[in-house]
Design an enzyme around this catalytic site. Structure first.
Site, PDB file in Angstrom:
ATOM      1  N   ARG A 283      36.051  79.907 125.618  1.00  0.00           N
ATOM      2  CA  ARG A 283      34.960  80.780 125.281  1.00  0.00           C
ATOM      3  C   ARG A 283      34.249  80.702 124.340  1.00  0.00           C
ATOM      4  O   ARG A 283      34.259  79.402 123.079  1.00  0.00           O
ATOM      5  CB  ARG A 283      35.914  82.530 124.719  1.00  0.00           C
ATOM      6  CG  ARG A 283      36.870  82.983 125.827  1.00  0.00           C
ATOM      7  CD  ARG A 283      37.067  84.545 124.926  1.00  0.00           C
ATOM      8  NE  ARG A 283      38.171  84.124 124.254  1.00  0.00           N
ATOM      9  CZ  ARG A 283      38.170  84.421 123.336  1.00  0.00           C
ATOM     10  NH1 ARG A 283      36.879  84.301 122.521  1.00  0.00           N
ATOM     11  NH2 ARG A 283      39.122  83.700 121.864  1.00  0.00           N
TER      12      ARG A 283
ATOM     13  N   TYR B  56      34.108  79.377 132.385  1.00  0.00           N
ATOM     14  CA  TYR B  56      35.309  79.074 131.983  1.00  0.00           C
ATOM     15  C   TYR B  56      36.064  80.905 132.044  1.00  0.00           C
ATOM     16  O   TYR B  56      34.734  81.463 131.626  1.00  0.00           O
ATOM     17  CB  TYR B  56      34.882  78.746 130.290  1.00  0.00           C
ATOM     18  CG  TYR B  56      36.785  79.054 129.148  1.00  0.00           C
ATOM     19  CD1 TYR B  56      37.590  78.482 129.910  1.00  0.00           C
ATOM     20  CD2 TYR B  56      36.612  80.376 128.765  1.00  0.00           C
ATOM     21  CE1 TYR B  56      38.246  78.794 129.297  1.00  0.00           C
ATOM     22  CE2 TYR B  56      37.888  80.534 128.521  1.00  0.00           C
ATOM     23  CZ  TYR B  56      38.414  79.491 128.477  1.00  0.00           C
ATOM     24  OH  TYR B  56      40.403  80.008 127.935  1.00  0.00           O
TER      25      TYR B  56
ATOM     26  N   LYS C  58      37.046  89.583 129.839  1.00  0.00           N
ATOM     27  CA  LYS C  58      36.922  90.759 128.443  1.00  0.00           C
ATOM     28  C   LYS C  58      35.673  91.072 127.744  1.00  0.00           C
ATOM     29  O   LYS C  58      35.608  92.186 127.077  1.00  0.00           O
ATOM     30  CB  LYS C  58      36.756  88.376 127.124  1.00  0.00           C
ATOM     31  CG  LYS C  58      37.843  87.431 127.031  1.00  0.00           C
ATOM     32  CD  LYS C  58      39.209  88.873 126.985  1.00  0.00           C
ATOM     33  CE  LYS C  58      40.078  87.435 126.219  1.00  0.00           C
ATOM     34  NZ  LYS C  58      41.785  88.305 125.772  1.00  0.00           N
TER      35      LYS C  58
ATOM     36  N   HIS D 210      42.746  94.690 122.840  1.00  0.00           N
ATOM     37  CA  HIS D 210      43.236  92.940 123.202  1.00  0.00           C
ATOM     38  C   HIS D 210      45.198  93.034 123.296  1.00  0.00           C
ATOM     39  O   HIS D 210      45.564  92.304 121.852  1.00  0.00           O
ATOM     40  CB  HIS D 210      42.466  92.221 122.128  1.00  0.00           C
ATOM     41  CG  HIS D 210      42.901  90.425 122.237  1.00  0.00           C
ATOM     42  ND1 HIS D 210      42.813  89.446 121.501  1.00  0.00           N
ATOM     43  CD2 HIS D 210      43.340  89.763 123.968  1.00  0.00           C
ATOM     44  CE1 HIS D 210      42.592  88.358 122.380  1.00  0.00           C
ATOM     45  NE2 HIS D 210      43.240  88.875 123.016  1.00  0.00           N
TER      46      HIS D 210
ATOM     47  N   SER E   2      43.927  85.488 120.013  1.00  0.00           N
ATOM     48  CA  SER E   2      44.057  84.211 121.276  1.00  0.00           C
ATOM     49  C   SER E   2      44.809  83.394 121.240  1.00  0.00           C
ATOM     50  O   SER E   2      44.968  82.990 120.164  1.00  0.00           O
ATOM     51  CB  SER E   2      43.241  83.608 121.743  1.00  0.00           C
ATOM     52  OG  SER E   2      41.905  84.947 122.109  1.00  0.00           O
TER      53      SER E   2
ATOM     54  N   CYS F 198      48.083  83.570 120.349  1.00  0.00           N
ATOM     55  CA  CYS F 198      49.103  83.390 119.367  1.00  0.00           C
ATOM     56  C   CYS F 198      50.989  83.938 119.834  1.00  0.00           C
ATOM     57  O   CYS F 198      51.526  84.735 119.774  1.00  0.00           O
ATOM     58  CB  CYS F 198      49.369  84.104 118.814  1.00  0.00           C
ATOM     59  SG  CYS F 198      47.813  84.071 116.995  1.00  0.00           S
TER      60      CYS F 198
ATOM     61  N   ASP G 229      47.775  90.980 128.309  1.00  0.00           N
ATOM     62  CA  ASP G 229      46.380  90.944 127.335  1.00  0.00           C
ATOM     63  C   ASP G 229      45.646  91.693 127.126  1.00  0.00           C
ATOM     64  O   ASP G 229      44.781  91.806 126.152  1.00  0.00           O
ATOM     65  CB  ASP G 229      45.519  89.575 128.319  1.00  0.00           C
ATOM     66  CG  ASP G 229      44.459  88.619 127.414  1.00  0.00           C
ATOM     67  OD1 ASP G 229      44.745  88.534 125.982  1.00  0.00           O
ATOM     68  OD2 ASP G 229      43.434  88.800 127.956  1.00  0.00           O
TER      69      ASP G 229
ATOM     70  N   ARG H 198      44.588  76.195 131.075  1.00  0.00           N
ATOM     71  CA  ARG H 198      45.171  77.933 131.890  1.00  0.00           C
ATOM     72  C   ARG H 198      45.585  77.569 132.933  1.00  0.00           C
ATOM     73  O   ARG H 198      45.098  76.611 134.224  1.00  0.00           O
ATOM     74  CB  ARG H 198      43.962  78.080 131.840  1.00  0.00           C
ATOM     75  CG  ARG H 198      42.855  78.580 130.697  1.00  0.00           C
ATOM     76  CD  ARG H 198      43.826  79.224 129.666  1.00  0.00           C
ATOM     77  NE  ARG H 198      43.327  80.086 128.705  1.00  0.00           N
ATOM     78  CZ  ARG H 198      43.629  80.687 127.331  1.00  0.00           C
ATOM     79  NH1 ARG H 198      44.173  81.746 127.930  1.00  0.00           N
ATOM     80  NH2 ARG H 198      43.017  81.116 126.755  1.00  0.00           N
TER      81      ARG H 198
END
Ligand code: OXD
Ligand code: MN
Length: 580
Positions: free
Chosen positions: A70, A198, A207, A227, A249, A251, A276, A365
C-alpha cells in the site's frame, strides 16, 4: 449483461467514454468466468502456473517491482473541508483531485477490457452488508475480487433492489509511481485509484470501501467499520464467545483468527469469521453484532508454516493466487520460513543463491476464498452476524505494553484503542520497524478526522447498550537479547481464555493505573514452560515508562487540536493521575 439501474449504466458509459476501453465486460462472478480470466492471464504471462500436482489450480503473479505494498503517501481523502479529513489523512480538494484523476484516466484503457464488478461486502442477505461496483482494467483484480468478495450476479441484483452502491474506478495505468494515486471522495461515496495493481490499492472493496468509505458512513449511521479480525472461541464446556481484534497490518491478525489450540488445552476450539475487517452494528436489543464484509483472505505469506498457522498453510495448497513469492526446484511457491528447502528463483524471477536476500518479497501475499480454511465458521455467512463479547486492541511493541490488560470501562477502552502504537511492517511502503501511533489500528484506513472518530467511538456508549469489554494485548515483547518473551501463536489462546473468563465474570484481576491485569496464576499455564520471571516482566507495569507514554499520547492528541473529545482528554488525565 447490463443493468436496470440507470445510475450504474450511466456511470459505466461515462467511464468508458473517458477511459476508451476496447470492450466492456460485466462480471457475473461465475466459476467459468474465473477460469476464463485465469486462462487469459496465463496466456499473457500475468500469471504463471505452479506445480499442478502439489499446488493444483494455484498461480503466481509477479507484480511490477515498484508496486508491492500500500502507498499511504499517495492515498488521499478528498473532502470539501480539509479538517474533515484530519491530520491522519493526506488531503486534496475534491475538484483538484477530480481534475488530476480525469487527466490520468483519459484514454487509459485503450487496448484493454473494462470490467464491471458488482460486489457485496457482507452476506448478500444481511441488512448490515453494503454493495459497491468496481470498474477495473485488470483481470488480476477481477480474479482477486472473486476470491475475496461476494461478487457478480447476486450482488448486482441487490444493487438493483436497493439502488445504492459505492463507486470505485481503478486502472493499473502505466504503473509509474509518479502517476499512482488512491483517492477517496466520502461525500460522493466514490473511490478512484490509478497506477497500482497491489491489493489494498486496487481491490477497492477492501481497504478503500470497507474501511475508508465505510468508516465515514458508519459515523453518520451509528455503527463501526473496523480493521479487526473476528473469531469464535468455544470452551471445552461448549461456551462460545465471539471476539473482535484490531491489530496493525502484518501483526498476526490472520494467524490469531486461525489459531490452533496447543495440545495442552484440549477441548478448546477456535473458528474464523474474518481476518481483517469487521463491521459492527447494534441490534434492536442493544447487542453489538459483527459481520465480516469480505469472503476471502489476502494474507502475508512469509512466515506461514505448519507451526505458525497450519490452517493457512494448508488452505493455500490449492485454488490460490500467490503474489511475489519465490519458487523452489519443483515449481512450488517458496517463501521465508516455509520449510528447510532452498528456493531457486526469487519473487522477481531472478535466480536465487544464498546471499541474494529474501526469495519472497516480505509483503508477498496469498489470495484465497475463506471457505478453504479448515477453521472457517459458517456463521461468517449468517446475515445476522455474531454478538461480540470483547474487543481487543494490540500493537507490535518491543517494550512497555504488557501481555494483556483490560480497560476499566468503555471510555477507558476508547483511550486504550486511541493510544495503540506499533512498529511499522512491510505491508506499506516506507521504513520498517519504526514505532508510530496507530489508533484502533486504523491509521491508514480511517476515512475522516481521527478526533471525530474517537468522538464517534465514545458516543457508542449511550447508556442503553450491552457494550463489549475492551482489552489490549502485546505478543511482541522482547528481552534484552532481542528474543520474544512470549511464545505467541497457539499459546495466545491462554490470553484469550483469560479474556473470556473476564467477560463471563469468572476470574479476578489486579487493578493497576493502566487497567486490570491477570495475576500470573490466573493464566492457564498448563504445558507452558515459561520462566516465572519472564511472565512477571510480561505482566509488569512500569510507572516511569507509562508516564512517558502518557506524555507521548498527549502530544499525539494535541496534533488534532481542539477537535479532540473532552471525554478522551478527561480519561487521559484520569490515567495520568493514577500513575502518580
Ligand atoms: C492488509 C493490510 O493487507 O492491512 O490487510 O495492509
Ligand atoms: Mn489489514
Amino acid at each position: 449483461m447490463t443493468t436496470s439501474n440507470q445510475a450504474l449504466r450511466q456511470w459505466v458509459e461515462a467511464t468508458a467514454t473517458l477511459t476508451k476501453p476496447d470492450r466492456i465486460h460485466w462480471c457475473d462472478g461465475s466459476d467459468a468466468e474465473y477460469g476464463e480470466l485465469v486462462q487469459l492471464m496465463l496466456r499473457r504471462g500475468d500469471l504463471l502456473p505452479l506445480n499442478a500436482e502439489t499446488y493444483p489450480d494455484c498461480y503466481l503473479h509477479r507484480s511490477d517491482p515498484t508496486d508491492v505494498a500500500r502507498v499511504e503517501h499517495l492515498t488521499f481523502v478528498c473532502t470539501p473541508d480539509r479538517a474533515e479529513a484530519g491530520p491522519n489523512n493526506h488531503w486534496l480538494a475534491p475538484a483538484e483531485a477530480r481534475t488530476r484523476m480525469d487527466g490520468l484516466f483519459e484514454g487509459c484503457m485503450r487496448g484493454r477490457t473494462l470490467y464491471v464488478i458488482p460486489y457485496c461486502m457482507g452476506p448478500i442477505e444481511s441488512p448490515y452488508a453494503r454493495c459497491g461496483v468496481e470498474i477495473t482494467d485488470s483481470p488480476y483484480v477481477v480474479a482477486n475480487m472473486k476470491l475475496m468478495t461476494r461478487m457478480g450476479r447476486a450482488a448486482l441484483q441487490r444493487i438493483e433492489r436497493e439502488g445504492r452502491f459505492v463507486r470505485g474506478l481503478h486502472s493499473t495505468g502505466d504503473l509509474n509511481p509518479e502517476r499512482r494515486f488512491i483517492m477517496h471522495f466520502p461525500h460522493e461515496l466514490l473511490i478512484q485509484s490509478i497506477g497500482s495493481g497491489y491489493g489494498g490499492n486496487a481491490l477497492l472493496g477492501k481497504k478503500c470501501h470497507a474501511l475508508r468509505i465505510a468508516s465515514w458512513q458508519a459515523r453518520q449511521e451509528g455503527w463501526l467499520a473496523e480493521h479487526m479480525l473476528i473469531l469464535e472461541l468455544e470452551s471445552p464446556a461448549g461456551e462460545k464467545h465471539y471476539l473482535a481484534a484490531a491489530f496493525p497490518s502484518a501483526c498476526g491478525k490472520t494467524n490469531l483468527a486461525m489459531l490452533i489450540p496447543p495440545a495442552s488445552m484440549p477441548g478448546w476450539k477456535v473458528r474464523t469469521l474474518g481476518d481483517d475487517i469487521a463491521w459492527l452494528h447494534f441490534d434492536a436489543a442493544g447487542v453489538l453484532r459483527a459481520i465480516n464484509p469480505e469472503s476471502g483472505y489476502f494474507g502475508v505469506v512469509p512466515g506461514t508454516n505448519a507451526k505458525t498457522n497450519r490452517n493457512a498453510f494448508e488452505m493455500i495448497r490449492h485454488d490460490t493466487i500467490f503474489t511475489n513469492v519465490g519458487l523452489n526446484a519443483r515449481n512450488e511457491p517458496w517463501w521465508e520460513d516455509k520449510d528447510k528447502e532452498q528456493p531457486v528463483t526469487d519473487w522477481r524471477g531472478r535466480p536465487w543463491t544464498p546471499g541474494s536476500g529474501p526469495a519472497a518479497h516480505p509483503n508477498a501475499r496469498f489470495t484465497v476464498a475463506a471457505h478453504q480454511n479448515a477453521s472457517y465458521s459458517p456463521l461468517a455467512d449468517d446475515p445476522a452476524g455474531v454478538p461480540i463479547s470483547a474487543i481487543i486492541f494490540g500493537g507490535r511493541r518491543r517494550e512497555l505494553a504488557p501481555l494483556v490488560y483490560q480497560a476499566r470501562d468503555w471510555r477507558h477502552g476508547v483511550l486504550v484503542g486511541a493510544a495503540v502504537a506499533s512498529e511499522t511492517t512491510a505491508a506499506a511502503t516506507g521504513a520498517v520497524g519504526v514505532t508510530r501511533r496507530d489508533p484502533m489500528a486504523m491509521k491508514p484506513f480511517c476515512g475522516y478526522n481521527f478526533a471525530d472518530y474517537w468522538g464517534h467511538w465514545l458516543s457508542i456508549d449511550d447508556g442503553s447498550r450491552q457494550l463489549p469489554k475492551v482489552f489490549h494485548v502485546n505478543w511482541f515483547r522482547q528481552g534484552q537479547d532481542g528474543r520474544f518473551l512470549w511464545p505467541g501463536f497457539g499459546d495466545n489462546l491462554r490470553v484469550l481464555r483469560w479474556i473470556v473468563d473476564r467477560c463471563a465474570g469468572r476470574v479476578g484481576a489486579r487493578e493497576t493505573p493502566i487497567g486490570y491485569l491477570p495475576q500470573p496464576t490466573d493464566l492457564d499455564q498448563q504445558g507452558l514452560a515459561l520462566d516465572p520471571a519472564v511472565l512477571d516482566s510480561l505482566l509488569a507495569v512500569d510507572a516511569v515508562s507509562w508516564r512517558r507514554e502518557m506524555q507521548d499520547i498527549a502530544a499525539y492528541f494535541a496534533e488534532f487540536g481542539d477537535r479532540v473529545p473532552a471525554g478522551l482528554l478527561a480519561e487521559h488525565r484520569r490515567v495520568v493521575a493514577a500513575l502518580g
